[in-house]
Structure formats: structure tokens, C-alpha cells
Motif scaffolding. Structure first.
Motif, short mmCIF file in Angstrom:
data_model
loop_
_atom_site.label_atom_id
_atom_site.label_comp_id
_atom_site.label_asym_id
_atom_site.label_seq_id
_atom_site.Cartn_x
_atom_site.Cartn_y
_atom_site.Cartn_z
N ASP A 9 8.63 -14.59 -33.24
CA ASP A 9 8.95 -15.56 -32.19
C ASP A 9 7.89 -15.33 -31.12
O ASP A 9 7.91 -14.32 -30.44
N GLU A 13 8.82 -18.98 -35.25
CA GLU A 13 9.89 -19.84 -34.72
C GLU A 13 9.36 -21.23 -34.38
O GLU A 13 10.11 -22.20 -34.38
N ASP A 44 9.60 -15.74 -26.46
CA ASP A 44 11.05 -15.87 -26.34
C ASP A 44 11.44 -15.97 -24.87
O ASP A 44 10.89 -15.27 -24.03
MN MN Z 1 13.42 -16.97 -29.06
#
Ligand code: MN
Ligand code: AHG
Ligand code: MN
Length: 342
Positions: A121, A99, A124
Motif C-alpha cells: 500500500d 492497493e 496509507d
Molecule cells: Mn491503506
């Protein structure tokens, strides 16, 4: 739970558990096993920083913006780098996507390439870091689609139905890893005194009786008619169902994890907050697909309001999607409201 009270039950480390899972898959070569083990190590390293976040000079943002146009927190960078460094040289991966990176992350040419792609990711819920609220890491593993050489975007843009494995870490009051290779969803709790993830939640199934609904209700005025009416239905306003309690942390791994164990639904609808963002905020590849895979393997379901998340063909690394995830009947009810009222 595997153990209770003072008398420990069988103690199963993640290493032993992953190895036992490998043995029930005769075609397994051990590459996935080692990849999962490396990810468990990444989670331990990231946890060691998140739990000391207030003590070391790592809080606050770096002053840069990531590809999503959001401020990058220092811990995001640390988590991103940790996962990358543990996986760039092992010969297990053809490519990675994070991400935090606009493009595919290639394997450096001095290292061998492998048969899997890793999508993650790294941190997060990072806007919560400064307030000592749980954050998480989420990952997906696919077989590469291309035959050989460096991995390509095509290797990453696969439907969730093609997933080999997915999982997440929650860095909360304890650190947990929950993952699935398609044979049940299993949860491990980090025992910080010995530095091992121990099996604490074998074979997680979403309870049939849900407890919670989770949504950022602050954006209610941006919701569509269908989402508004659905929320009123969850609240039992028409008297047709038991009232659900509202729980919302604003940290997706923590919100998902709670509802996975307690039963319920999390949603981040299409039109929340910013009408110029018609697909909501959450990322299809990094967040929605891995959690949808875990939800389905725990007996639940995830939808974008119209179709199963796992059936969506991703078209870009940073594509966003509305997300409704949790108990199957609650998610299907959301689809029905959206179908009827939009
Ligand atoms: Mn996220
Ligand atoms: P990230 O920190 O990786 O950018 O994602 C944060 C996400 C998710 O954890 C959470 O559910 C959502 O952002 C909250 O957003 P809102 O504040 O708009 O509700
Ligand atoms: Mn993130």
C-alpha cells in the motif's frame, strides 16, 4: 532505544543491520537483503516528498478514482510509482501488487524475474495528507509459489503465515521504518541530515500494560452488539479493568505504530460505517496481513474477530477484512465478545 542524551550509543545504519541479519540466516543469498534496502530507499524518496507536501504542487487529488472507488491523491501516485520503479528491473521480483492497481503488476518483459513477490500500500491514510497528519507505506514480501516465468495471482494470495518479511514506514514528526523478517521487529529513524535510517528501536515488544484503544467511534451506531459491549469493557465501564485512553488518528500506520510502542488495541470492525460493506474497510493483503505479522513478532496478535488474520487464505487481491490488532489479551477479549454477542 539505542541511544540516549548527548552521548550517542552504537550507531547502526539500516544497511549494516540488514547485512548482519542476513548473516544469521545461513541459507540467505542476499536477494532479500537488497530488496529490503531498495524499500528503505523508496521510503526515503517518499519521505522527501511528504515533508515538502505543502511546498510543491502535489497536494490535492488527481480527479481519478482508484480500484477501491476512492479519490486518488497525487502523493499516492508518486509513492506507487517510486516503489514500482525501484523494483521492476532488479531481477528480485516475480510480480508486484499494489492497493492502487486493480490487477497484478507484472515485471516488464525486458527485465529478469526473481523469486519474491512484493505487495504494498504505497500511501496509507492519504485522506490525511492535506491536513499535515502522518501517513505511511506498508509492504509484504513472499516467496513466489509458482516455479518460474512471470508471477501470478497465486503467488500473491498466500496466507500471512507464509510471509518472508513485512514492514511499514510512518511519515510523521520523523520518518520511521519498522520491519521484521521473522527475527524480531526493529525500528529505524531517518536522520534527514545524513539521509540514513539509523537503528532507534531494536527488538520492539508490545508493552504488557496497554495504554490506548483506537477506533473510529463516529461509527458506533453501526457496530454489532459484541463490538459495542467490548468497547464499553475497554472503557472500564463495568469497573472490572483500568480505563484505557482513546487515541485515534485515522491513519493506520500511525495508529498501529503508536499502539505497538505504547501498548493497546486498534480495531476497524466488520460493520463499521457501511452495512453494505460487511468486511469493514481495511484490506487483508495490503494492510491487515503485514501488520498482523509485525504484531505477532512483537508479542501481540491480530484477528478478524473470529480467527487469526495470519491464518486467513486470501481469495482476491483487494479483499477486505475486519481487523483487531494489538496486545494479545485485548484482541482475544474482542474475539470473546464477538463470539458471545456477535
Ligand atoms: Mn491503506
Ligand atoms: P488508504 O489511505 O490507503 O485508503 O487507507 C486509509 C485507511 C486507514 O489508514 C485508516 O485507518 C482508515 O482508512 C480510516 O478510515 P475511516 O475514516 O473510515 O475511519
Ligand atoms: Mn493507500
Amino acid at each position: 532505544m539505542a541511544t540516549s542524551g548527548d552521548v550517542p550509543g552504537q550507531i547502526v545504519t539500516i544497511e549494516r543491520f540488514i547485512l548482519e541479519q542476513q548473516s544469521i540466516q545461513p541459507e540467505a543469498t542476499g536477494v532479500l537483503t537488497n530488496l529490503l534496502y531498495d524499500l528503505a530507499l523508496a521510503g526515503k524518496i517518499i519521505a522527501s516528498r511528504t515533508t515538502r507536501a505543502g511546498l510543491i504542487d502535489i497536494l490535492g487529488n488527481t480527479g481519478e478514482e482508484n480500484v477501491q472507488g476512492e479519490e486518488v491523491q497525487k502523493l499516492d501516485k508518486f509513492a506507487d510509482r517510486t516503489i514500482y520503479r525501484l523494483n521492476d528491473h532488479t531481477g528480485r521480483l516475480a510480480a508486484m501488487a499494489s492497493e492502487e492497481h486493480p490487477d497484478l503488476i507484472p515485471i516488464p518483459d525486458r527485465f529478469p524475474v526473481g523469486k519474491y513477490v512484493l505487495i504494498f500500500d504505497p500511501l496509507d491514510g492519504s485522506s490525511n495528507i492535506d491536513y499535515n497528519v502522518s501517513v505511511g507505506t506498508v509492504f509484504s514480501i513472499y516467496h513466489r509459489k509458482t516455479q518460474d516465468g512471470w508471477g501470478t495471482i497465486e503467488d500473491c494470495l498466500q496466507k500471512g503465515r507464509e510471509l518472508v518479511a513485512a514492514g511499514y514506514f510512518v511519515y510523521g514528526s520523523s520518518t520511521m521504518l519498522v520491519y521484521s523478517t521473522g527475527h524480531g521487529v526493529h525500528g529505524f529513524t531517518l536522520d534527514p541530515s545524513v539521509g540514513e535510517f539509523l537503528l532507534s528501536h531494536p527488538n520492539i515488544r508490545i508493552p504488557e500494560q496497554p495504554k490506548y484503544y483506537s477506533v473510529n467511534q463516529g461509527y458506533q451506531r453501526f457496530w454489532s452488539e459484541g463490538v459495542r459491549r467490548y468497547t464499553e469493557w475497554l472503557q472500564g465501564q463495568d469497573g472490572s479493568r483500568k480505563v484505557l485512553s482513546l487515541r485515534h488518528i485515522g491513519s493506520l500506520m500511525a495508529d498501529f505504530h503508536r499502539n505497538l510502542l505504547a501498548g493497546g488495541i486498534f480495531y476497524y470492525p466488520a460493520d463499521a460505517k457501511d452495512p453494505s460493506q460487511p468486511h469493514g474497510k481495511l484490506r487483508l493483503l495490503y494492510e491487515a496481513i503485514p501488520l498482523a505479522f509485525l504484531a505477532e513478532h512483537a508479542g501481540g496478535y491480530a484477528s478478524d474477530g473470529r480467527q487469526p488474520i495470519l491464518d486467513i487464505q486470501p481469495t482476491g487481491l483487494h479483499e477486505r477484512t475486519p481487523l483487531f490488532i494489538g496486545n494479545r489479551d485485548l484482541v482475544e477479549k474482542a474475539e470473546a465478545f464477538i463470539q458471545e454477542y456477535g
